[in-house]
Design an enzyme around this catalytic site. Structure first.
Site, PDB file in Angstrom:
ATOM      1  N   HIS A  17       0.839  -1.207   0.000  1.00  8.60           N
ATOM      2  CA  HIS A  17       0.000   0.000   0.000  1.00  8.60           C
ATOM      3  C   HIS A  17       0.875   1.259   0.000  1.00  8.60           C
ATOM      4  O   HIS A  17       0.595   2.230  -0.708  1.00  8.60           O
ATOM      5  CB  HIS A  17      -0.886   0.053   1.251  1.00  8.60           C
ATOM      6  CG  HIS A  17      -1.899  -1.050   1.367  1.00  8.60           C
ATOM      7  ND1 HIS A  17      -2.021  -1.844   2.490  1.00  8.60           N
ATOM      8  CD2 HIS A  17      -2.853  -1.479   0.504  1.00  8.60           C
ATOM      9  CE1 HIS A  17      -3.011  -2.710   2.314  1.00  8.60           C
ATOM     10  NE2 HIS A  17      -3.531  -2.515   1.116  1.00  8.60           N
ATOM     11  N   LYS A  41     -17.041  -5.871   8.836  1.00  2.00           N
ATOM     12  CA  LYS A  41     -15.784  -6.625   8.814  1.00  2.00           C
ATOM     13  C   LYS A  41     -15.228  -6.739  10.225  1.00  2.00           C
ATOM     14  O   LYS A  41     -15.267  -5.782  10.988  1.00  2.00           O
ATOM     15  CB  LYS A  41     -14.756  -5.908   7.928  1.00  2.00           C
ATOM     16  CG  LYS A  41     -14.752  -6.397   6.491  1.00  2.00           C
ATOM     17  CD  LYS A  41     -13.472  -5.945   5.797  1.00  2.00           C
ATOM     18  CE  LYS A  41     -13.463  -6.346   4.333  1.00  2.00           C
ATOM     19  NZ  LYS A  41     -12.300  -5.815   3.623  1.00  2.00           N
ATOM     20  N   ARG A  90      -2.061  -5.920  -8.017  1.00  2.00           N
ATOM     21  CA  ARG A  90      -0.895  -6.767  -7.720  1.00  2.00           C
ATOM     22  C   ARG A  90      -0.701  -7.808  -8.803  1.00  2.00           C
ATOM     23  O   ARG A  90       0.371  -7.962  -9.369  1.00  2.00           O
ATOM     24  CB  ARG A  90      -1.071  -7.456  -6.361  1.00  2.00           C
ATOM     25  CG  ARG A  90      -0.970  -6.517  -5.185  1.00  2.00           C
ATOM     26  CD  ARG A  90      -1.490  -7.123  -3.936  1.00  2.00           C
ATOM     27  NE  ARG A  90      -2.885  -7.526  -4.094  1.00  2.00           N
ATOM     28  CZ  ARG A  90      -3.628  -8.025  -3.133  1.00  2.00           C
ATOM     29  NH1 ARG A  90      -3.113  -8.237  -1.937  1.00  2.00           N
ATOM     30  NH2 ARG A  90      -4.879  -8.331  -3.343  1.00  2.00           N
ATOM     31  N   SER A 128      -3.009  -7.494   3.405  1.00  2.00           N
ATOM     32  CA  SER A 128      -3.223  -7.330   4.847  1.00  2.00           C
ATOM     33  C   SER A 128      -3.603  -8.671   5.469  1.00  2.00           C
ATOM     34  O   SER A 128      -3.215  -8.965   6.615  1.00  2.00           O
ATOM     35  CB  SER A 128      -4.350  -6.327   5.097  1.00  2.00           C
ATOM     36  OG  SER A 128      -4.045  -5.095   4.509  1.00  2.00           O
TER      37      SER A 128
END
Ligand code: PNS
Length: 160
Positions: A17, A41, A90, A128
């Protein structure tokens, strides 16, 4: 003044990030890192913790600020008068999901454009979730996140 918003969960922010933030800061006049307040979440860090951690590691970029938002991204963008969304890609697996979100946002508001920046190859595996998985077993995470996050991450798992 070209303002760009880099939205995400950043739970926690990784070197991947940070690489995107650094690159976006060279392209745009102003970059706003926007942490999504998502109550559904199960997050490791609170929104305030995430905002302050990101502020800590982006201090060196004078045109980067950090904030949080709730609800739809396009509404937040309208509120702050921004029209560019930054997202990092990515690998090709990211593409399908990102393409869908970018198109949906553009259909909802034709002023909104999404700009994709490709991650440095060395961070193409990083997420993450991977960081959390490793840390939860006491694994080494110094290659994944800024140094000042390491103890904070481990201590979350000690508390659990
Ligand atoms: O880091 P993430 O979790 O991949 O980021 C996803 C994010 C925050 C960019 C996306 O979930 C989002 O924009 N959420 C806000 C709600 C919204 O606008 N949803 C519409 C997307 S179709």
């Amino acid at each position: 003044m070209k303002k760009a918003v880099y939205p995400g969960s950043f739970d926690p922010l990784t070197y991947g990030h940070l690489d995107i933030i650094e690159r976006a800061s060279k392209i745009f006049d102003e970059v706003i890192v926007a942490v999504l307040c998502n109550s559904t979440k199960n997050s490791l860090f609170s929104i305030d913790e995430r905002v302050s951690m990101i502020e800590d590691v982006t201090q060196k970029y004078p045109n980067v600020t950090v904030t949080s938002f709730d609800g739809l991204l396009i509404d937040f963008m309208k509120e702050i008068n921004a029209s560019v969304i930054i997202r990092g890609l990515r690998t090709v697996t990211d593409f399908e999901y990102e393409f869908q979100i970018a198109q949906t946002n553009h259909v909802q508001d034709s002023n909104i454009e999404t700009v994709f920046l490709t991650s440095e190859l060395q961070y193409s595996y990083l997420s993450s979730s991977i960081v959390k998985e490793f840390a939860s077993y006491g694994g080494e995470i110094s290659k994944f996140v800024p140094e000042q996050f390491i103890d904070k991450i481990y201590s979350k798992y000690k508390d659990r």
